[in-house]
Each structure stands twice: as structure tokens, then as C-alpha cells.
Design an enzyme around this catalytic site. Structure first.
Site, PDB file in Angstrom:
ATOM      1  N   SER A 121       5.156   6.922  10.643  1.00  0.00           N
ATOM      2  CA  SER A 121       5.294   7.626  11.920  1.00  0.00           C
ATOM      3  C   SER A 121       5.067   6.689  13.111  1.00  0.00           C
ATOM      4  O   SER A 121       4.483   5.611  12.966  1.00  0.00           O
ATOM      5  CB  SER A 121       4.276   8.770  11.979  1.00  0.00           C
ATOM      6  OG  SER A 121       2.973   8.228  11.926  1.00  0.00           O
ATOM      7  N   GLU A 163       9.676  14.970  16.210  1.00  0.00           N
ATOM      8  CA  GLU A 163      10.184  14.923  14.837  1.00  0.00           C
ATOM      9  C   GLU A 163       9.592  16.115  14.077  1.00  0.00           C
ATOM     10  O   GLU A 163       8.372  16.282  14.039  1.00  0.00           O
ATOM     11  CB  GLU A 163       9.767  13.611  14.178  1.00  0.00           C
ATOM     12  CG  GLU A 163      10.432  13.385  12.840  1.00  0.00           C
ATOM     13  CD  GLU A 163       9.990  12.065  12.194  1.00  0.00           C
ATOM     14  OE1 GLU A 163       8.779  11.833  12.085  1.00  0.00           O
ATOM     15  OE2 GLU A 163      10.873  11.283  11.798  1.00  0.00           O
ATOM     16  N   GLU A 175      22.246   5.666   5.383  1.00  0.00           N
ATOM     17  CA  GLU A 175      22.611   4.273   5.590  1.00  0.00           C
ATOM     18  C   GLU A 175      22.973   3.568   4.277  1.00  0.00           C
ATOM     19  O   GLU A 175      22.577   3.998   3.203  1.00  0.00           O
ATOM     20  CB  GLU A 175      21.471   3.525   6.298  1.00  0.00           C
ATOM     21  CG  GLU A 175      20.208   3.334   5.490  1.00  0.00           C
ATOM     22  CD  GLU A 175      19.170   4.437   5.698  1.00  0.00           C
ATOM     23  OE1 GLU A 175      19.550   5.560   6.060  1.00  0.00           O
ATOM     24  OE2 GLU A 175      17.973   4.176   5.461  1.00  0.00           O
ATOM     25  N   GLU A 191       9.495   0.476  10.912  1.00  0.00           N
ATOM     26  CA  GLU A 191      10.561   1.466  10.695  1.00  0.00           C
ATOM     27  C   GLU A 191       9.924   2.827  10.904  1.00  0.00           C
ATOM     28  O   GLU A 191       9.218   3.323  10.029  1.00  0.00           O
ATOM     29  CB  GLU A 191      11.088   1.374   9.259  1.00  0.00           C
ATOM     30  CG  GLU A 191      11.584   0.015   8.824  1.00  0.00           C
ATOM     31  CD  GLU A 191      12.866  -0.364   9.512  1.00  0.00           C
ATOM     32  OE1 GLU A 191      13.695   0.526   9.764  1.00  0.00           O
ATOM     33  OE2 GLU A 191      13.038  -1.544   9.818  1.00  0.00           O
ATOM     34  N   CYS A 199      13.912  10.374   7.781  1.00  0.00           N
ATOM     35  CA  CYS A 199      13.845   9.838   9.139  1.00  0.00           C
ATOM     36  C   CYS A 199      15.195   9.798   9.847  1.00  0.00           C
ATOM     37  O   CYS A 199      15.269   9.940  11.051  1.00  0.00           O
ATOM     38  CB  CYS A 199      13.244   8.436   9.115  1.00  0.00           C
ATOM     39  SG  CYS A 199      14.231   7.267   8.144  1.00  0.00           S
ATOM     40  N   HIS A 237      19.293  -1.139   9.151  1.00  0.00           N
ATOM     41  CA  HIS A 237      18.611   0.094   9.554  1.00  0.00           C
ATOM     42  C   HIS A 237      17.510  -0.291  10.536  1.00  0.00           C
ATOM     43  O   HIS A 237      16.472  -0.798  10.125  1.00  0.00           O
ATOM     44  CB  HIS A 237      18.040   0.738   8.285  1.00  0.00           C
ATOM     45  CG  HIS A 237      17.393   2.060   8.485  1.00  0.00           C
ATOM     46  ND1 HIS A 237      18.046   3.134   9.043  1.00  0.00           N
ATOM     47  CD2 HIS A 237      16.148   2.511   8.166  1.00  0.00           C
ATOM     48  CE1 HIS A 237      17.224   4.176   9.068  1.00  0.00           C
ATOM     49  NE2 HIS A 237      16.067   3.817   8.552  1.00  0.00           N
ATOM     50  N   LYS A 293       0.866  -1.185   0.000  1.00  0.00           N
ATOM     51  CA  LYS A 293       0.000   0.000   0.000  1.00  0.00           C
ATOM     52  C   LYS A 293       0.900   1.232   0.000  1.00  0.00           C
ATOM     53  O   LYS A 293       1.529   1.566   0.994  1.00  0.00           O
ATOM     54  CB  LYS A 293      -0.904   0.066   1.231  1.00  0.00           C
ATOM     55  CG  LYS A 293      -1.915   1.209   1.065  1.00  0.00           C
ATOM     56  CD  LYS A 293      -2.522   1.683   2.359  1.00  0.00           C
ATOM     57  CE  LYS A 293      -1.875   2.901   2.963  1.00  0.00           C
ATOM     58  NZ  LYS A 293      -1.845   4.118   2.127  1.00  0.00           N
ATOM     59  N   PRO A 294       0.963   1.934  -1.155  1.00  0.00           N
ATOM     60  CA  PRO A 294       1.771   3.160  -1.189  1.00  0.00           C
ATOM     61  C   PRO A 294       1.107   4.244  -0.356  1.00  0.00           C
ATOM     62  O   PRO A 294      -0.081   4.157  -0.045  1.00  0.00           O
ATOM     63  CB  PRO A 294       1.772   3.558  -2.670  1.00  0.00           C
ATOM     64  CG  PRO A 294       1.163   2.411  -3.417  1.00  0.00           C
ATOM     65  CD  PRO A 294       0.311   1.666  -2.450  1.00  0.00           C
ATOM     66  N   SER A 295       1.859   5.286  -0.032  1.00  0.00           N
ATOM     67  CA  SER A 295       1.237   6.439   0.618  1.00  0.00           C
ATOM     68  C   SER A 295       0.239   7.060  -0.350  1.00  0.00           C
ATOM     69  O   SER A 295       0.485   7.130  -1.556  1.00  0.00           O
ATOM     70  CB  SER A 295       2.307   7.469   0.985  1.00  0.00           C
ATOM     71  OG  SER A 295       1.686   8.688   1.330  1.00  0.00           O
TER      72      SER A 295
HETATM   73  P1  NAD Z   1       2.309   7.981   8.260  1.00  0.00           P
HETATM   74  O1  NAD Z   1       2.525   7.189   9.492  1.00  0.00           O
HETATM   75  O2  NAD Z   1       1.377   9.124   8.312  1.00  0.00           O
HETATM   76  O3  NAD Z   1       1.810   7.055   7.068  1.00  0.00           O
HETATM   77  C1  NAD Z   1       2.542   5.934   6.637  1.00  0.00           C
HETATM   78  C2  NAD Z   1       1.605   4.974   5.931  1.00  0.00           C
HETATM   79  O4  NAD Z   1       0.679   4.442   6.865  1.00  0.00           O
HETATM   80  C3  NAD Z   1       0.774   5.607   4.815  1.00  0.00           C
HETATM   81  O5  NAD Z   1       0.694   4.721   3.728  1.00  0.00           O
HETATM   82  C4  NAD Z   1      -0.583   5.767   5.475  1.00  0.00           C
HETATM   83  O6  NAD Z   1      -1.651   5.749   4.541  1.00  0.00           O
HETATM   84  C5  NAD Z   1      -0.632   4.532   6.355  1.00  0.00           C
HETATM   85  N1  NAD Z   1      -1.577   4.597   7.480  1.00  0.00           N
HETATM   86  C6  NAD Z   1      -2.094   5.686   8.088  1.00  0.00           C
HETATM   87  N2  NAD Z   1      -2.946   5.321   9.071  1.00  0.00           N
HETATM   88  C7  NAD Z   1      -2.958   3.970   9.095  1.00  0.00           C
HETATM   89  C8  NAD Z   1      -3.626   2.999   9.892  1.00  0.00           C
HETATM   90  N3  NAD Z   1      -4.463   3.344  10.861  1.00  0.00           N
HETATM   91  N4  NAD Z   1      -3.388   1.681   9.641  1.00  0.00           N
HETATM   92  C9  NAD Z   1      -2.528   1.304   8.672  1.00  0.00           C
HETATM   93  N5  NAD Z   1      -1.878   2.175   7.875  1.00  0.00           N
HETATM   94  C10 NAD Z   1      -2.079   3.499   8.090  1.00  0.00           C
HETATM   95  O7  NAD Z   1       3.770   8.477   7.811  1.00  0.00           O
HETATM   96  P2  NAD Z   1       4.143   9.438   6.594  1.00  0.00           P
HETATM   97  O8  NAD Z   1       3.739  10.831   6.957  1.00  0.00           O
HETATM   98  O9  NAD Z   1       3.678   8.868   5.321  1.00  0.00           O
HETATM   99  O10 NAD Z   1       5.750   9.331   6.584  1.00  0.00           O
HETATM  100  C11 NAD Z   1       6.580  10.080   7.427  1.00  0.00           C
HETATM  101  C12 NAD Z   1       7.028   9.263   8.612  1.00  0.00           C
HETATM  102  O11 NAD Z   1       7.702   8.088   8.164  1.00  0.00           O
HETATM  103  C13 NAD Z   1       8.028   9.998   9.478  1.00  0.00           C
HETATM  104  O12 NAD Z   1       7.723   9.786  10.834  1.00  0.00           O
HETATM  105  C14 NAD Z   1       9.354   9.329   9.126  1.00  0.00           C
HETATM  106  O13 NAD Z   1      10.323   9.417  10.119  1.00  0.00           O
HETATM  107  C15 NAD Z   1       8.915   7.929   8.878  1.00  0.00           C
HETATM  108  N6  NAD Z   1       9.909   7.206   8.075  1.00  0.00           N
HETATM  109  C16 NAD Z   1      10.708   6.262   8.701  1.00  0.00           C
HETATM  110  C17 NAD Z   1      11.676   5.575   7.971  1.00  0.00           C
HETATM  111  C18 NAD Z   1      12.558   4.543   8.634  1.00  0.00           C
HETATM  112  O14 NAD Z   1      13.236   3.825   7.911  1.00  0.00           O
HETATM  113  N7  NAD Z   1      12.576   4.427   9.952  1.00  0.00           N
HETATM  114  C19 NAD Z   1      11.839   5.840   6.616  1.00  0.00           C
HETATM  115  C20 NAD Z   1      11.013   6.792   6.007  1.00  0.00           C
HETATM  116  C21 NAD Z   1      10.047   7.467   6.760  1.00  0.00           C
END
Ligand code: NAD
Length: 477
Positions: free
Chosen positions: A227, A381, A441, A248, A282, A447, A173-175
Site C-alpha cells: 500500500s 483504493e 500486464e 509498487e 492493484c 509495470h 519477507k512474505p505477507s
Molecule cells: P501492506 O502495505 O499492508 O503490506 C505489504 C507488506 O509490507 C507486508 O509484507 C507487510 O507486512 C509489510 N509492512 C507493513 N508495515 C511495514 C513497515 N512499517 N515496514 C516495512 N514493511 C511493512 O499491503 P497489503 O495489504 O499486503 O497489500 C495490498 C496493497 O498492495 C494494495 O494497496 C495493492 O494495491 C498493493 N499492490 C500493488 C501492486 C503493484 O504492482 N503496484 C501489486 C500487488 C499489490
């Protein structure tokens, strides 16, 4: 403007519902495309396709699973420019970074394909005469990959390549912010020779599609990047089925600048960390601790370097250093955290407000001093081109401040003293520490965040084995 579909069982198929998600260019506000707001029925259909394809896929020798992955990597390279433009248009990163993301994605798939001949179990010594104990590594089944928007194309590969080479099938599931690049990924999958159902994509929003995937009893593992808050929701949804989760999550990386550091190197590397992808990474440095003896020199040079950073629409002006923030919500979060820091006594040395640019969510490169450890800008963050600075006196004090965080993804230190570097490496409580270099990384590393930054990890041998489960076999001969 195009209306795209889900990719299930090797083909593009319409959703069973009628709702659509609109995708916008964050630089201009222009509508790019729509994807389905998929239904629970669509998710079920994708999981079924993946489950049906999995046994035959797992029964292939790993080297045969690697072959279509290598073809896919090559196809990605052939479409580099087109892919980079798609990523830039919907996500806002500058084209050179989008090109790097495409190259890295292709290399990552090749790297994981190379593991095919290296996946190893173990033979364990037995207590009984004539007995052999074998530890096998077997696939988990159907993996769900839920992705964020910041490196949307690479993150498809980070999940699908290790999952597939170890014999799993996957539903991604992409964003909802960045689905267009995933559509292109599916088109290349169609040309790669991957069997139908091995790789599937279902579009839509988190609380519907993401939740349906995480809570399905037919999913063997949820590999989630995003997140902390959503990671907790994914864990809760997976809990009733005791589904394995790989999380992650976010970061709040400290960068420590010691008095003996190469100051110019620290300025360059930390600036890169705050500017790359508009500060939406991140693992990048989000809080800076500088030792008092060099604080003035570092701050003067750092402010000058940040002021020189140019932002704008990366497709209209390919010379800009960074683009917009992803959306209004992201912009408002950055702005709120900066305002809250100022209200609590921080001083803005440069930036601190919305950048120029019609329609886009641009934020000025920002440096804040007089920050304190209790400020939100140090604890939360931020995900923007904002650098809060705290001055410290002693090494131990800097380490304690760095470790004082809910997050534990990455950390960095700048020093010319080997002993200081090694002590820091031992004392910093993070999944990664970068010494005298920018935060980024390697695919052969691991990671994996500590504390609220995650569970499990990605990349390298350890990341590969996250997608396997062990099976111990006792053979009495
Ligand atoms: P997000 O948590 O808002 O969304 C991530 C994904 O989860 C999206 O596809 C979203 O549609 C889905 N989602 C939202 N609510 C959900 C639910 N209730 N159940 C299942 N899926 C759900 O994060 P974002 O804003 O897309 O990305 C930014 C965040 O990602 C930042 O916190 C960043 O640090 C983190 N991030 C971490 C890494 C890592 O490797 N640790 C890498 C990239 C980004």
C-alpha cells in the site's frame, strides 16, 4: 496444522524468538499454520547469509546463474496443483486463478533466466584520443523483497528472478497473511541447485521484520509491493542509509466507456476486473466513467452481469467466480467505503452488503450509481468487488476525471474509434493504459506507477535493470 520456520543460508532454521504468527483460511476462519514472528536477530542472520553468498554468486557467468532458476521454474510446474491449493487456502482466490498464478510464476522465472545472455552494458564514444568509456551493469548487492498477500507466490518470483539473474542475493519477507506458499517456494529452491544464502525468507510482521529489512545499512535495495502508506514508511526507513527503493504501490484505475464502445466487451472486461481475486488487484478498474448516450444500456447489462457473479469458499465449491476478502480489516474497509458513498448520495443497484458464508469475509458483487468525483469510493483504493459509476458527457471531461487521482498505476478505455483511443493513450497520465481489453500486464512490459502508485517498476528489460547499478570505466590506451 504445521509450524514453519524461516529459510536462511539454504536451510529451514528456527527463530531466535518464541512469538508465532497464525495464518487463517479467509473462507472458513480455520487455522492453517503458524510462522515465526521473527526478531531483528533473525533478520540480521538472513542478511548476513545473503551478503556472504553474494560475491561468489555475482562472479558466476549470468548463464550459470540462470540454470538453477530454470530448474526452479520446472519444479514449480511439477507441483502446480499442490501450490494452487495452498494459495487458494490461505489467500482465497479461486483455483483456476491460483493455477494461473503458479504457471505465470514459472514462466516469469524462465523469462528472467532468458535475460542471462542479453544483459548488456554500453561502449560510449570518448572526447579523448585513444580512450574507451565502458558502462557496466553490476549487481547492487543484497536486495530485500517485501511482499503483499494478493499474488503472494508470483510476487516472490517478480523480485527474486530479476535480482538473482543480475547477480544479487535476496531476503524475502512474505505477507504475514500468506506465508505458507513461500515455505513451499523455499522447499523447491532447496531442490533447484541454488547455492545456500542466495535466496532467503524471513517471516513476520511489517513493523518488525519489514522495518528491520528496510532500515538495514547492509541492504542495497528494497523492492516493496504493497500500500501507499506502507510504501512511505519503507521509504522513510530506507532514507537514513540512502538505500535505493523500488515501490509498487496501490491503484485506483479508471475505466472509460465511450458511446461508440463495444458495450458487451466493456461489460465483460470491467466485470472481470471487479471480480478477479474478489476485486483485490492493484491494476484493476476501480472506478467507471460511462458516456451519457450509452449509460443506461451499459448500466443495465453491467448490473445483470455483476448479479450473476457467484462467490463462496473456492475449495468447497470450485464453480464460484470469486472467494472471500483477505481478512476482517479488508472487509471492513470495503463496507465502510460503500456506506460512506451511500451516505453521500450514491445509489446501490445491486449488492452493497456482506455476503453469505460462515466464517468468511465475503462481500456481494456491488454496483453503485450517482457517484461523484469527491466521494471516498472514487478517491480511495477499495480492494473489493465494488464498481462505482459516474456518467460523463465529453471525452475531455472523462480524461480530466480519470487523471484526477493520487494514484497513477493503470487506466483503460473502451472505444471503436482509433483516433479516440490514441488521444486517450496520449492524455491519460498513468503507467499503463489498456484499450478494449481487461487490465492485466505482460511480463515483458513495464509495470510502473505514476504519482503515489510508486517509484521505479517491474517486468521486462526495464524491470530487470532496476536490480543493477551502473559503473562507468574510463580506459586511456
Ligand atoms: P501492506 O502495505 O499492508 O503490506 C505489504 C507488506 O509490507 C507486508 O509484507 C507487510 O507486512 C509489510 N509492512 C507493513 N508495515 C511495514 C513497515 N512499517 N515496514 C516495512 N514493511 C511493512 O499491503 P497489503 O495489504 O499486503 O497489500 C495490498 C496493497 O498492495 C494494495 O494497496 C495493492 O494495491 C498493493 N499492490 C500493488 C501492486 C503493484 O504492482 N503496484 C501489486 C500487488 C499489490
Amino acid at each position: 496444522m504445521r509450524d514453519y520456520q524461516n529459510f536462511i543460508g539454504g536451510q529451514f532454521v528456527p527463530s531466535s524468538g518464541t512469538e508465532r504468527v497464525e495464518v487463517f483460511n479467509p473462507s472458513t476462519g480455520a487455522l492453517i499454520c503458524t510462522v515465526p514472528e521473527s526478531t531483528a536477530e533473525d533478520v540480521e542472520r538472513a542478511i548476513e547469509a545473503a551478503a556472504k553468498a553474494q560475491p561468489a554468486w555475482a562472479s558466476r557467468p549470468a548463464i550459470e546463474r540462470a540454470k538453477p532458476l530454470r530448474v526452479l521454474a520446472q519444479k514449480i510446474r511439477e507441483h502446480k496443483e499442490e501450490l494452487a491449493r495452498i494459495i487458494t487456502e490461505e489467500q482465497g482466490k479461486v483455483l483456476p486463478l491460483a493455477r494461473t498464478e503458479v504457471d505465470f510464476t514459472a514462466d516469469y522465472i524462465d523469462y528472467m533466466a532468458e535475460w542471462a545472455r542479453r544483459i548488456e552494458g554500453e561502449v560510449i564514444e570518448s572526447d579523448r584520443p585513444g580512450e574507451m568509456i565502458l558502462l557496466l551493469r553490476q549487481p547492487i548487492g543484497v536486495v530485500a523483497g517485501i511482499l503483499p498477500w494478493n499474488f503472494p507466490f508470483f510476487l516472490i518470483a517478480r523480485k527474486m528472478a530479476p535480482a538473482l539473474v543480475t547477480g544479487n542475493t535476496i531476503v524475502i519477507k512474505p505477507s504475514e497473511e500468506t506465508p505458507h506458499n513461500a515455505v513451499k517456494f523455499c522447499e523447491l529452491v532447496m531442490e533447484s541447485g541454488l547455492p545456500a544464502g542466495v535466496f532467503n525468507v524471513v517471516h513476520g510482521r511489517g513493523p518488525t521484520v519489514g522495518h528491520a529489512l528496510a532500515s538495514s545499512p547492509k541492504i542495497g535495495m528494497v523492492s516493496f509491493t504493497g500500500s501507499v502508506e506502507t510504501g512511505a514508511a519503507v521509504m522513510a526507513a530506507a532514507a537514513p542509509n540512502i538505500t535505493k527503493v523500488n515501490l509498487e504501490l496501490g491503484g485506483k484505475a479508471p475505466a472509460i466507456v465511450m458511446a461508440d464502445a463495444d458495450i458487451d466487451l466493456a461489460v465483460r472486461a470491467i466485470k472481470a476486473s471487479r471480480i478477479i481475486n474478489s476485486g483485490q488487484v492493484c491494476n484493476c478498474a476501480e472506478r467507471i466513467y460511462v458516456q451519457r448516450q450509452v449509460a443506461d444500456e451499459f448500466i443495465d447489462k453491467f448490473v445483470a452481469a455483476m448479479r450473476a457473479a457467484r462467490y463462496g469458499d473456492p475449495l468447497a465449491d470450485p464453480t464460484v467466480d470469486y472467494g472471500p476478502l483477505i481478512n476482517r480489516e479488508g472487509f471492513e474497509k470495503v463496507d465502510r467505503l460503500v456506506r460512506s458513498a451511500v451516505a453521500a448520495g450514491a445509489q446501490v443497484l445491486t449488492g452493497g452488503k456482506r455476503g453469505q458464508g460462515e466464517g468468511g469475509y465475503f462481500y456481494e458483487p456491488t454496483v453503485l450509481v450517482n457517484c461523484r468525483q469527491d466521494m471516498e469510493i472514487i478517491r480511495k483504493e477499495t480492494f473489493g468487488p465494488v464498481a462505482p459509476i459516474i456518467v460523463f458527457d465529453e471525452f475531455e471531461e472523462a480524461i480530466a476525471l480519470a487523471n484526477d487521482s493520487d494514484y497513477g498505476l493503470t487506466s483503460s478505455i473502451y472505444t471503436r474509434d482509433l483516433n479516440t483511443a490514441l488521444r486517450a493513450a496520449r492524455m491519460l497520465q498513468f503507467g499503463e493504459t489498456y484499450i478494449n481489453r481487461e487490465n492485466f500486464e505482460a511480463m515483458q512490459g513495464f509495470h510502473a506507477g505514476w504519482r503515489k502508485s510508486g517509484i521505479g517498476g517491474a517486468d521486462g528489460k526495464h524491470g530487470l535493470y532496476e536490480y543493477t547499478q551502473t559503473h562507468v570505466v574510463y580506459i586511456q590506451t
